[in-house]
Design an enzyme around this catalytic site. Structure first.
Site, PDB file in Angstrom:
ATOM      1  N   LYS A   1      10.114  12.768  -4.553  1.00  0.00           N
ATOM      2  CA  LYS A   1       9.733  12.991  -3.160  1.00  0.00           C
ATOM      3  C   LYS A   1      10.689  13.984  -2.514  1.00  0.00           C
ATOM      4  CE  LYS A   1       8.233   8.169  -2.413  1.00  0.00           C
ATOM      5  NZ  LYS A   1       6.866   8.337  -1.934  1.00  0.00           N
TER       6      LYS A   1
ATOM      7  N   ARG B   1       0.552   1.137  -7.724  1.00  0.00           N
ATOM      8  CA  ARG B   1      -0.681   0.634  -8.349  1.00  0.00           C
ATOM      9  C   ARG B   1      -0.451   0.262  -9.815  1.00  0.00           C
ATOM     10  NH1 ARG B   1      -3.481   6.222  -6.871  1.00  0.00           N
ATOM     11  NH2 ARG B   1      -1.948   5.894  -5.230  1.00  0.00           N
TER      12      ARG B   1
HETATM   13 MN    MN Z   1       5.500   6.199  -4.750  1.00  0.00          MN
END
Ligand code: MN
Ligand code: ZN
Length: 500
Positions: free
Chosen positions: A276, A350
């Protein structure tokens, strides 16, 4: 302690101590006990109200220092609006507004729990008391220099003057456990990631044993044996090993199928190799908000000895870039046997949930599963921070969640699922890929999860916008909100608990 406020109950007839808090309607009317407590100072309030243009609107306040004719050092008048328009969930907010007016260092406060037409009912009193405690919460354990300012913790003894002390105590008992559960969830979300890594999170969850919860911790060896390749693929990039924690509260009949709650517990999410950007990455300590909610919920249910069987399951990992981290292009085999192509290592939640959902569905055959996850930024693009995203394969469960969402103020908005979206996550090399491109990002994430619930009635709550950093409210000033604990406790209480 993050919660140093003591709330107790005294009879309406008792002489008020300390700061006085009273309620009035939009005609500036008070109840009889309030009128008596104000005595000659009632005129002062009328004059102050005119000067301050205070009209008793719901949740508005009038603050009078050293009111003449009263022993109280301060008088706080809180409006409740038009009496016929007061709703059940206003009382929690009114308690929050009251606590919001108090400052650090207050030692005694009396809140007269009365509406213009008489004493508040026990449930309403309990809601005010809960609102006070939820609002007063501060996470300040790492501040070594505590100022007497806005951010210092309130340390007050708050008495609610009520019509029936015994009934108020009885009504507040389950509410107090629920507040404890919300606060437990907030504490977990607020903790820094160097303190709260998977093993430590599992240790804290295991403290639920004191309440009679059965806690089982699956370590890497146990998860490897179970074939949880999706979860382990995320965990492998960190020096902190992953854990899955199974919490069981057996308050129902033996053999009764449980309800199940599953939480994403990414203790820190760097994004992994698909790293990120640096801006606001510190917020990714809150990527375990779903798991925090499940722990808080188990606390609330066990502490009040809820009459049903409940399974709580959390997948705990840290998503780090490392020589051993998984790569985009890797293919992992989930516990279900389905293979997953990793496209973006930042879509890790997920992967964790895929194995925990499958494990719970197969092992416990629950009546339903609800998972909570700070899953996608896309849910904030769609819904902002007011509603959590709701996805479900079951209309009845979804409808119930929407209803208790409105009742608790922890609102959820149903989003679509459908086979059309499946095409977006079909992989050219494996059974499924872990991202579906830019469009409908929250939906393709939910569509991915659906492949791991089999035919279990299931709902997924995307709480990325509501679990952390959401706008402050009457009952929450903390970064970690504890979102979901009150919602799911109500779901259980209203629909799944057998009553005596
Ligand atoms: Mn993530
Ligand atoms: Zn994440």
């Amino acid at each position: 302690m993050s919660d140093a406020v003591k709330v107790g109950f005294v009879p309406l007839s008792a002489a008020p101590r300390g700061i006085l808090v009273v309620f009035c309607d939009d005609a500036l009317k008070y109840g009889p006990a309030t009128r008596k407590a104000l005595g000659a100072a009632a005129n002062l309030v009328t004059r102050a109200a005119a000067t301050n243009r205070f009209k008793g609107k719901s949740r508005s306040t009038l603050d009078i220092l050293a009111p003449e004719g009263l022993k109280a050092p301060r008088l706080i008048v809180i409006g409740v609006g038009k009496p016929s328009e007061i709703k059940d969930n206003d009382f929690l907010k009114l308690g929050g507004v009251a606590a919001g007016k108090l400052r650090a260092g207050n030692d005694a406060v009396t809140i007269i729990a009365e509406l213009p037409d008489g004493a508040m009912k026990p449930d309403q009193v309990a809601a005010v008391a809960s609102g006070v405690r939820l609002r007063a919460y501060r996470f300040d354990r790492y501040k070594t220099k505590k100022k007497d300012g806005e951010d210092a913790a309130l340390r007050a003894e708050i008495s609610l003057a009520v019509g029936d002390v015994a009934a108020a105590r009885k009504a507040f008992a389950p509410g107090a456990h629920l507040v404890d559960g919300v606060i437990a969830a907030r504490d977990l979300v607020n903790e820094p990631p160097n303190v709260l890594y998977p093993i430590e999170f599992a240790r804290r969850a295991s403290q639920l044993r004191k309440l009679g919860v059965d806690v089982e911790i699956l370590d890497v060896k146990a998860m490897t044996k179970l074939g949880m390749g999706a979860l382990l693929g995320v965990a492998q990039g960190s020096t902190q090993p992953g854990r899955t924690v199974i919490m069981r509260w057996n308050g129902g009949k033996r053999g009764d199928r449980p309800v199940a709650f599953i939480g994403k517990g990414v203790c820190f999410d760097t994004g992994g190799i698909s790293i990120k950007p640096a801006g606001n990455m510190e917020d990714m300590k809150g990527d375990m908000g779903g798991a925090a909610c499940v722990v808080g919920l188990m606390h609330a249910l066990a502490a009040r000895k809820a009459k049903l069987n409940v399974v709580g399951a959390i997948g705990l990992v840290e998503n780090m870039p490392d020589g051993n981290a998984q790569r985009p292009g890797d293919i992992v085999t989930s516990m279900s046997g389905q293979t997953i192509e990793i496209i973006n290592t930042d879509a890790e939640g997920r992967l964790v949930l895929a194995d925990v959902l499958w494990y719970v569905a197969k092992k416990f055959k629950p009546k339903f599963m609800v998972d909570l996850a700070t899953l996608t930024g896309a849910i904030m693009v769609a819904l902002g921070t007011e509603y959590a995203g709701l996805f479900s394969n079951n209309d009845e469960l979804a409808g119930r969640l929407e209803k208790v969402g409105m009742e608790t103020g922890e609102r959820v908005w149903r989003m679509p699922l459908g086979p059309e979206y499946d095409k977006l996550i079909d992989s050219q090399f494996a059974d499924v890929k872990n991202t579906g491109g830019r469009h409908g990002g929250s939906i393709t994430a939910a569509q991915f999860l659906q492949r791991f619930v089999d035919d279990t009635p299931w709902a997924h709550l995307d709480i990325a916008g509501t679990a952390m950093g959401a706008p402050k409210t009457d009952i929450n000033q903390s970064w970690g909100s504890g979102f979901g604990v009150r919602l799911l406790e109500r779901l259980v209480a209203e629909y799944y608990e057998t009553r005596k």
